[in-house]
Design a protein around this motif. Structure first.
Motif, PDB file in Angstrom:
ATOM      1  N   GLU A 241      45.541 -50.257  37.178  1.00  0.00           N
ATOM      2  CA  GLU A 241      46.594 -51.271  37.212  1.00  0.00           C
ATOM      3  C   GLU A 241      46.927 -51.543  38.668  1.00  0.00           C
ATOM      4  N   SER A 242      46.566 -52.724  39.136  1.00  0.00           N
ATOM      5  CA  SER A 242      46.742 -53.024  40.550  1.00  0.00           C
ATOM      6  C   SER A 242      46.735 -54.518  40.804  1.00  0.00           C
ATOM      7  N   ASN A 243      47.535 -54.947  41.757  1.00  0.00           N
ATOM      8  CA  ASN A 243      47.479 -56.332  42.231  1.00  0.00           C
ATOM      9  C   ASN A 243      47.044 -56.371  43.690  1.00  0.00           C
ATOM     10  N   LYS A 244      46.447 -55.250  44.137  1.00  0.00           N
ATOM     11  CA  LYS A 244      46.044 -55.124  45.539  1.00  0.00           C
ATOM     12  C   LYS A 244      44.549 -55.328  45.760  1.00  0.00           C
ATOM     13  N   ILE A 245      43.779 -55.409  44.672  1.00  0.00           N
ATOM     14  CA  ILE A 245      42.331 -55.497  44.819  1.00  0.00           C
ATOM     15  C   ILE A 245      41.735 -56.273  43.660  1.00  0.00           C
ATOM     16  N   THR A 246      40.650 -56.980  43.901  1.00  0.00           N
ATOM     17  CA  THR A 246      39.968 -57.719  42.840  1.00  0.00           C
ATOM     18  C   THR A 246      38.924 -56.831  42.180  1.00  0.00           C
ATOM     19  N   SER A 247      38.480 -57.253  40.995  1.00  0.00           N
ATOM     20  CA  SER A 247      37.455 -56.484  40.287  1.00  0.00           C
ATOM     21  C   SER A 247      36.143 -56.479  41.071  1.00  0.00           C
ATOM     22  N   ASP A 248      35.816 -57.592  41.725  1.00  0.00           N
ATOM     23  CA  ASP A 248      34.581 -57.655  42.514  1.00  0.00           C
ATOM     24  C   ASP A 248      34.625 -56.679  43.686  1.00  0.00           C
ATOM     25  N   HIS A 273      33.751 -48.678  34.311  1.00  0.00           N
ATOM     26  CA  HIS A 273      32.845 -47.776  33.603  1.00  0.00           C
ATOM     27  C   HIS A 273      31.708 -47.454  34.553  1.00  0.00           C
ATOM     28  N   ILE A 274      31.410 -46.155  34.737  1.00  0.00           N
ATOM     29  CA  ILE A 274      30.336 -45.760  35.641  1.00  0.00           C
ATOM     30  C   ILE A 274      29.752 -44.425  35.205  1.00  0.00           C
ATOM     31  N   HIS A 275      28.453 -44.260  35.388  1.00  0.00           N
ATOM     32  CA  HIS A 275      27.812 -42.959  35.215  1.00  0.00           C
ATOM     33  C   HIS A 275      27.690 -42.340  36.608  1.00  0.00           C
ATOM     34  N   THR A 276      28.254 -41.181  36.770  1.00  0.00           N
ATOM     35  CA  THR A 276      28.322 -40.573  38.100  1.00  0.00           C
ATOM     36  C   THR A 276      28.261 -39.062  37.997  1.00  0.00           C
ATOM     37  N   ASN A 277      27.885 -38.412  39.110  1.00  0.00           N
ATOM     38  CA  ASN A 277      27.965 -36.949  39.191  1.00  0.00           C
ATOM     39  C   ASN A 277      29.246 -36.508  39.876  1.00  0.00           C
ATOM     40  N   ASN A 278      30.045 -37.487  40.358  1.00  0.00           N
ATOM     41  CA  ASN A 278      31.279 -37.165  41.072  1.00  0.00           C
ATOM     42  C   ASN A 278      32.431 -38.038  40.582  1.00  0.00           C
ATOM     43  N   PRO A 279      32.885 -37.812  39.343  1.00  0.00           N
ATOM     44  CA  PRO A 279      33.961 -38.652  38.813  1.00  0.00           C
ATOM     45  C   PRO A 279      35.240 -38.563  39.640  1.00  0.00           C
ATOM     46  N   GLY A 280      35.480 -37.395  40.247  1.00  0.00           N
ATOM     47  CA  GLY A 280      36.681 -37.223  41.062  1.00  0.00           C
ATOM     48  C   GLY A 280      36.718 -38.170  42.243  1.00  0.00           C
ATOM     49  N   LEU A 281      35.578 -38.407  42.863  1.00  0.00           N
ATOM     50  CA  LEU A 281      35.507 -39.305  44.013  1.00  0.00           C
ATOM     51  C   LEU A 281      35.785 -40.751  43.604  1.00  0.00           C
ATOM     52  N   VAL A 282      35.267 -41.114  42.444  1.00  0.00           N
ATOM     53  CA  VAL A 282      35.513 -42.466  41.945  1.00  0.00           C
ATOM     54  C   VAL A 282      37.005 -42.670  41.684  1.00  0.00           C
ATOM     55  N   LEU A 283      37.634 -41.680  41.054  1.00  0.00           N
ATOM     56  CA  LEU A 283      39.065 -41.783  40.759  1.00  0.00           C
ATOM     57  C   LEU A 283      39.892 -41.818  42.045  1.00  0.00           C
ATOM     58  N   GLU A 284      39.473 -41.042  43.043  1.00  0.00           N
ATOM     59  CA  GLU A 284      40.182 -41.029  44.331  1.00  0.00           C
ATOM     60  C   GLU A 284      40.140 -42.402  44.996  1.00  0.00           C
ATOM     61  N   GLU A 285      38.984 -43.054  44.908  1.00  0.00           N
ATOM     62  CA  GLU A 285      38.857 -44.381  45.499  1.00  0.00           C
ATOM     63  C   GLU A 285      39.792 -45.370  44.795  1.00  0.00           C
ATOM     64  N   ALA A 286      39.822 -45.297  43.466  1.00  0.00           N
ATOM     65  CA  ALA A 286      40.604 -46.255  42.691  1.00  0.00           C
ATOM     66  C   ALA A 286      42.103 -46.053  42.840  1.00  0.00           C
ATOM     67  N   ILE A 287      42.545 -44.799  42.938  1.00  0.00           N
ATOM     68  CA  ILE A 287      43.980 -44.514  42.958  1.00  0.00           C
ATOM     69  C   ILE A 287      44.654 -45.020  44.233  1.00  0.00           C
ATOM     70  N   LYS A 288      43.847 -45.338  45.232  1.00  0.00           N
ATOM     71  CA  LYS A 288      44.392 -45.889  46.489  1.00  0.00           C
ATOM     72  C   LYS A 288      45.037 -47.256  46.257  1.00  0.00           C
ATOM     73  N   TYR A 289      44.649 -47.913  45.147  1.00  0.00           N
ATOM     74  CA  TYR A 289      45.077 -49.293  44.952  1.00  0.00           C
ATOM     75  C   TYR A 289      46.072 -49.477  43.804  1.00  0.00           C
ATOM     76  N   GLY A 290      46.387 -48.396  43.085  1.00  0.00           N
ATOM     77  CA  GLY A 290      47.350 -48.542  42.006  1.00  0.00           C
ATOM     78  C   GLY A 290      47.326 -47.376  41.043  1.00  0.00           C
ATOM     79  N   GLN A 291      47.895 -47.603  39.852  1.00  0.00           N
ATOM     80  CA  GLN A 291      47.974 -46.551  38.833  1.00  0.00           C
ATOM     81  C   GLN A 291      46.712 -46.506  37.990  1.00  0.00           C
ATOM     82  N   LEU A 292      46.349 -45.294  37.522  1.00  0.00           N
ATOM     83  CA  LEU A 292      45.210 -45.120  36.628  1.00  0.00           C
ATOM     84  C   LEU A 292      45.718 -44.719  35.254  1.00  0.00           C
ATOM     85  N   ASN A 293      45.105 -45.246  34.233  1.00  0.00           N
ATOM     86  CA  ASN A 293      45.416 -44.762  32.888  1.00  0.00           C
ATOM     87  C   ASN A 293      44.176 -44.835  32.009  1.00  0.00           C
TER      88      ASN A 293
END
Length: 541
Positions: A241-248, A273-293
């Protein structure tokens, strides 16, 4: 700017934009129902059918016109729901066949493909009715063929096409008396025009978006993955949930962390949605821009191994069963009705009907789940028969579709079944049994209208007998009793009442008592149907 041809990428965009436009307007199309009943579902059925086509297209990264056409045809065929959805799947089937072998499409190619689609749809319908989606498709495609040789600009070609489609749609009430009486245009035809309009928007670079189309779809891509081929083990999904970044922009940031990446949404709600070996890193990147749920992380290797074990056990269990002579599939609207069908010995009940028509794929799944020499399908709804027949054509098993249009007809057909008889005799007997029962339905009106001389106001209780509105009033009990009186004749022997989810048992028994007193020479039965929207379903035999 002049557009002289459509390539694979543009064709894909046009199909997706058409699907999105239909999804955005499906409520409008649903309301264009001849009867003012609350279960108009033409727009929903067409949208779900086209969504299935889009899902199949998106499974492949190919921009080859033939591949896109085949994917659209396959997806719509399996996802077809309701008569309008089945016809739409046939339109796409013919269109797809016509564009095979093409690298790009000019106006002549598009016109011929539309014409082949229309011809294919007409051939698929036993008794084509004019004033429907078929008419709009035919008249539009014939006009397309007429102008294609002179009009080389695809943009102008489509503008003229849409204008013709709208004129054809506006004429549908003149061709179909029921539409004129109801004061509406054909809903399927309107849905087709909406698709054309959405495709045109993609053509001019203004593709229609849908808020939650991709959010709800395309995130179950783990099926049929072998463990050896799983490079990235964790399927990671979440909503940002963010208004700071676009999906692209979000896609650019996280794509380095894995594969099978899908990032969709708008500027305030983005699903990743992503297949990754480092889900924590993906979440860290996303949380910089808003809330995760709605965070969901699955180990695909473990899932796959468990799935293989389950599938093996299911296969062993299925193979150990002795093949039966007969199996049954029935469509039922409501848990009570589903339970009654199971008590009758139906093997596979698809819960759907008036409010949610099952797809061709739903029937195929049922067919594949039954180990029987002959499988009998009871659609129990006039808008489900075509999907059942389409499943019959696809399957390599011996399928018999009994064209029952109502739930009481389905029960009547089951009572005529003889387990000792051959399938030809049973098909004949079960079809004959359909004429031995009359069906009544009690629901409410969603708009003002006048049909067959019956004046109806929005919110009125209406009684439908044998497919015609017979009664209208303010009281459920009065309308139900009046409808039954309309259906009962000197040959009647049994009255069966199925009460819906909004009716309590006490009220249902009160009506039963009145019926028994008035028709003391008839058998009266009462069952909980649990059907939505319809207060009572009445069977008179």
């Amino acid at each position: 700017m002049k557009i002289e041809y459509v390539d694979g990428k543009l064709l894909k965009d046009m199909l997706i934009s058409g699907a999105n436009n239909l999804e955005n307007h499906k409520g409008l199309v649903d309301k264009l129902n001849v009867f003012p009943v609350p279960d108009g579902d033409t727009g929903t059925n067409m949208s779900l059918t086209l969504a299935s086509a889009v899902r199949e297209i998106l499974k492949s990264s190919s921009d080859n016109i033939k591949d896109i056409g085949k994917a659209a045809s396959k997806g719509s065929l399996m996802g077809a729901r309701g008569n309008s959805g089945v016809i739409l799947s046939q339109l796409l089937r013919g269109f797809s066949k016509s564009i095979e072998g093409k690298d790009k499409l000019n106006t002549i190619d598009l016109a011929n493909a539309l014409k082949e689609g229309s011809d294919t749809a007409y051939r698929a319908v036993i008794k084509p009715i004019e004033g429907t989606i078929l008419t709009v498709a035919r008249e539009t495609s014939e006009y397309a063929v007429k102008i294609a040789k002179k009009e080389k600009d695809i943009k102008r070609f489509f503008e003229k096409l849409i204008d013709k489609a709208n004129k054809s749609l506006d004429k549908t009430p003149e061709l179909l008396k029921a539409l004129k009486e109801a004061g509406v245009v054909d809903s399927g035809g309107k849905g087709l025009v909406v698709i054309y309009e959405g495709a045109y928007r993609a053509l001019i670079g203004e593709s229609i978006k849908k808020d939650n189309y991709a959010l709800d779809k395309e995130f179950n891509k783990e099926a049929n993955i072998s463990t050896e081929n799983i490079k990235f083990a964790y399927c990671t999904e979440f909503i940002l949930e963010s208004n700071k970044i676009t999906s692209d922009k979000m896609k650019e940031i996280v794509e380095k962390y894995g594969d099978s990446l899908v990032v969709v949404g708008d500027d305030s709600l983005i699903k990743i949605h992503i297949h990754t070996n480092n889900p924590g890193l993906v979440l860290e990147e996303a949380i910089k821009y808003g809330q995760l749920n709605k965070i969901k992380i699955d180990n695909m290797k473990v899932q796959h191994e468990n799935r293989l074990i389950e599938e093996y056990n299911e296969k062993v269990e299925e193979e150990s069963k002795e093949m039966k002579k007969y199996g049954f599939i029935a469509t039922a609207m409501g848990k009570g009705l589903a339970s009654i069908f199971k008590d009758f010995g139906v093997d596979y009940v698809i819960e759907g009907g008036q409010t949610m028509n099952p797809s061709t794929e739903d029937f195929i799944e049922g067919i594949n789940n039954i180990n029987a020499e002959n499988i009998i399908i009871l659609p129990n709804n006039s808008n489900v028969i075509m999907a059942a027949n389409q499943a019959k054509e696809i399957s390599n098993k011996n399928i018999i579709v009994i064209p029952c249009k109502t739930t009481p007809q389905g029960f009547s057909a089951l009572l005529a079944f003889n387990p000792e008889a051959d399938y030809v005799s049973n098909e004949r007997a079960m079809k004959y049994a359909l004429s031995n029962v009359k069906t009544g339905q009690v629901t409410f009106a969603v708009r003002d209208t006048n049909i067959n001389g019956v004046d109806i106001k929005e919110g009125d209780i209406i009684g439908i007998g044998e497919g015609e509105i017979k009664k209208s009033g303010k009281d459920k009990k009065e309308v139900t009793l009046s409808l039954i009186e309309e259906l009962v004749d000197e040959d009647s022997e049994i009255i069966t009442l199925f009460y819906g989810e909004e009716i309590d048992e006490e009220s249902a028994n009160e009506i039963k008592d009145i019926i028994e007193e008035k028709y003391d020479y008839l058998d009266v039965e009462l069952y909980y149907g649990g059907q939505p929207l319809y207060y009572y379903i009445v069977s008179v035999e």
